[in-house]
Write a protein that holds these residues in place. Structure first.
Motif, short mmCIF file in Angstrom:
data_model
loop_
_atom_site.label_atom_id
_atom_site.label_comp_id
_atom_site.label_asym_id
_atom_site.label_seq_id
_atom_site.Cartn_x
_atom_site.Cartn_y
_atom_site.Cartn_z
N THR A 93 54.72 44.86 48.05
CA THR A 93 53.60 44.14 47.74
C THR A 93 52.58 44.41 48.98
O THR A 93 53.11 43.95 50.34
N ALA A 94 51.42 45.23 49.06
CA ALA A 94 50.69 45.11 50.32
C ALA A 94 49.54 44.23 50.11
O ALA A 94 48.93 44.22 49.05
N VAL A 95 49.15 43.71 51.29
CA VAL A 95 47.97 42.94 51.17
C VAL A 95 47.10 43.29 52.41
O VAL A 95 47.40 43.72 53.75
N ALA A 96 45.65 43.45 52.36
CA ALA A 96 44.90 44.00 53.40
C ALA A 96 43.36 43.45 53.14
O ALA A 96 42.93 42.91 52.28
N THR A 97 42.95 43.18 54.34
CA THR A 97 41.21 42.78 54.55
C THR A 97 40.87 44.24 54.49
O THR A 97 41.03 45.01 55.15
N VAL A 98 39.64 44.34 53.74
CA VAL A 98 38.73 45.58 53.47
C VAL A 98 37.37 45.10 53.81
O VAL A 98 36.80 44.29 53.19
N ASN A 99 36.78 46.00 54.60
CA ASN A 99 35.18 45.76 54.92
C ASN A 99 34.45 46.23 53.80
O ASN A 99 34.79 47.10 52.98
N ALA B 101 45.14 53.54 48.54
CA ALA B 101 44.34 53.63 47.57
C ALA B 101 44.16 52.38 46.83
O ALA B 101 43.01 51.95 46.44
N GLY B 102 45.21 51.94 46.44
CA GLY B 102 45.06 50.67 45.62
C GLY B 102 44.48 49.48 46.23
O GLY B 102 43.81 48.73 45.70
N LEU B 103 44.68 49.37 47.81
CA LEU B 103 44.05 48.24 48.38
C LEU B 103 42.57 48.61 48.30
O LEU B 103 41.71 47.62 48.11
N ALA B 104 42.12 49.51 48.75
CA ALA B 104 40.78 50.06 48.90
C ALA B 104 40.08 49.85 47.48
O ALA B 104 39.07 49.28 47.41
N GLY B 105 40.67 50.25 46.45
CA GLY B 105 40.16 50.15 44.93
C GLY B 105 40.13 48.78 44.55
O GLY B 105 39.18 48.32 44.02
N ALA B 106 40.92 47.82 44.96
CA ALA B 106 41.13 46.38 44.67
C ALA B 106 40.10 45.76 45.43
O ALA B 106 39.22 44.90 44.60
N ALA B 107 39.73 45.92 46.61
CA ALA B 107 38.69 45.25 47.43
C ALA B 107 37.40 45.89 46.65
O ALA B 107 36.51 45.09 46.55
N SER B 108 37.19 47.13 46.12
CA SER B 108 36.03 47.75 46.02
C SER B 108 35.62 47.14 44.50
O SER B 108 34.61 46.65 44.25
N ALA B 109 36.65 46.80 43.71
CA ALA B 109 36.40 46.17 42.35
C ALA B 109 35.77 44.80 42.43
O ALA B 109 34.94 44.39 41.77
N VAL B 110 36.17 44.06 43.40
CA VAL B 110 35.84 42.62 43.51
C VAL B 110 34.34 42.55 44.19
O VAL B 110 33.45 41.87 43.69
N MET B 111 34.34 43.45 45.21
CA MET B 111 33.07 43.73 45.77
C MET B 111 32.05 44.11 44.56
O MET B 111 30.89 43.64 44.65
N ASP B 112 32.12 44.99 43.98
CA ASP B 112 31.34 45.70 42.98
C ASP B 112 30.90 44.51 41.87
O ASP B 112 29.80 44.47 41.43
N ARG B 113 32.03 43.64 41.51
CA ARG B 113 31.82 42.72 40.47
C ARG B 113 30.63 41.77 41.09
O ARG B 113 29.97 41.30 40.20
N GLN B 114 31.00 41.56 42.21
CA GLN B 114 29.94 40.41 42.79
C GLN B 114 28.57 40.90 42.92
O GLN B 114 27.58 40.32 42.61
N THR B 115 28.47 42.16 43.37
CA THR B 115 27.14 42.79 43.59
C THR B 115 26.28 42.64 41.96
O THR B 115 25.22 42.54 41.80
#
Length: 284
Positions: A17-23, A268-282
């Protein structure tokens, strides 16, 4: 993603399992990897994931109140609406595990759960091999085979929002029995687990060609992306098999269908996961 966003991306696989902070521009700031060890039970898993999130936040100089949210990509099947993991196959011990609620309560932010292949595809379409293409299909070769499709800028979903399982399209009815309920599905012949158990690369490459034929005729993507650890040693042979299958097609316009290797690797999965949550909030 917007330039000022901050999110945590999580990619849960059968092994690690990978965990990352993404800007907000999709860059990974800090990243940590832990063994999944699902056989130890979900309570152990969620505890270690929570600790790892707290650690990467501290290393990034971020605090939980700054987060737009936490995005999770997990080996499917998952229920994105309920926020539960349904997979007893690659994640034994985590059946019907609610992963969203404890993380939302621990960090006080929105949490989004999706299939890991969907998240990887989002990442590649944002900043990798899928950028500028639509429709796109991505196949990820690891412990199993994940598959996802993007059509008109959105992840393709089935009935009740469920995720199509491209890794379980049948490619050889004489092949091994799979937990999915059929014989000779794509995953049972061409996944990392299948290669380790059967040791027959030629068989896996043949399965790649057969699966490509089905995918092209059913979805007709502009690009097919191949990712996952198996591609580190076998991309050339798998891509050639896919290209040969595409070239043989006569009933669909395949002249613009291309095959490419994933560019973002395990991130890819880390970037996509962060993108999904940011996009949903937008969007909200």
């Amino acid at each position: 993603m917007n330039g000022g966003g901050k999110a945590v991306g999580i990619d849960i696989g059968g092994t690690k399992t990978a965990v990352a902070t993404v800007n907000g521009t999709g860059d990974i700031v800090r990243e940590a990897t832990i063994p999944t060890e699902s056989e130890r039970g979900f309570a152990s898993g969620i505890s270690r994931i929570t600790e790892t999130i707290a650690r990467v936040l501290e290393e990034s100089g971020w605090s939980a109140p700054e987060l737009q949210g936490i995005g999770i990509g997990c080996a499917g099947p998952v229920d994105p609406v309920r926020g539960t993991i349904l997979n007893p196959y690659t994640l034994p011990g985590w059946m019907n595990a609610d992963i969203v609620t404890p993380l939302r309560e621990a960090f006080g932010c929105p949490v989004v759960l999706e299939n890991d292949a969907d998240m990887a595809l989002l990442g590649e379409c944002r900043a990798g091999a899928g950028r500028g293409f639509d429709p796109v299909v991505m196949l990820t070769f690891g412990t199993g085979i994940g598959g996802a499709a993007l059509v008109k800028g959105a992840i393709l979903r089935g009935v009740a929002g469920e995720h199509p399982e491209l890794g379980h399209v049948p490619v050889d009815p004489r092949g091994p029995r799979c937990y999915c309920g059929t014989n000779g599905c794509f995953e049972s012949l061409a996944s990392g687990s299948a290669l380790a158990a059967r040791g027959n690369v030629k068989e896996a490459v043949s399965a790649m060609g057969a699966a490509t034929w089905t995918i092209v005729h059913a979805l007709l993507p502009e690009r097919i992306i191949l990712g996952g650890g198996v591609m580190d040693g076998h991309y050339g042979a798998f891509a050639a098999a896919a290209a040969e299958a595409i070239a043989r097609a006569r009933l669909v316009p395949v002249g613009r269908v291309t095959v490419a290797r994933a560019q973002l690797g395990n991130r890819a999965g880390l970037a996509g996961a962060a993108s999904a949550v940011m996009d949903r909030q937008t969007e909200e």
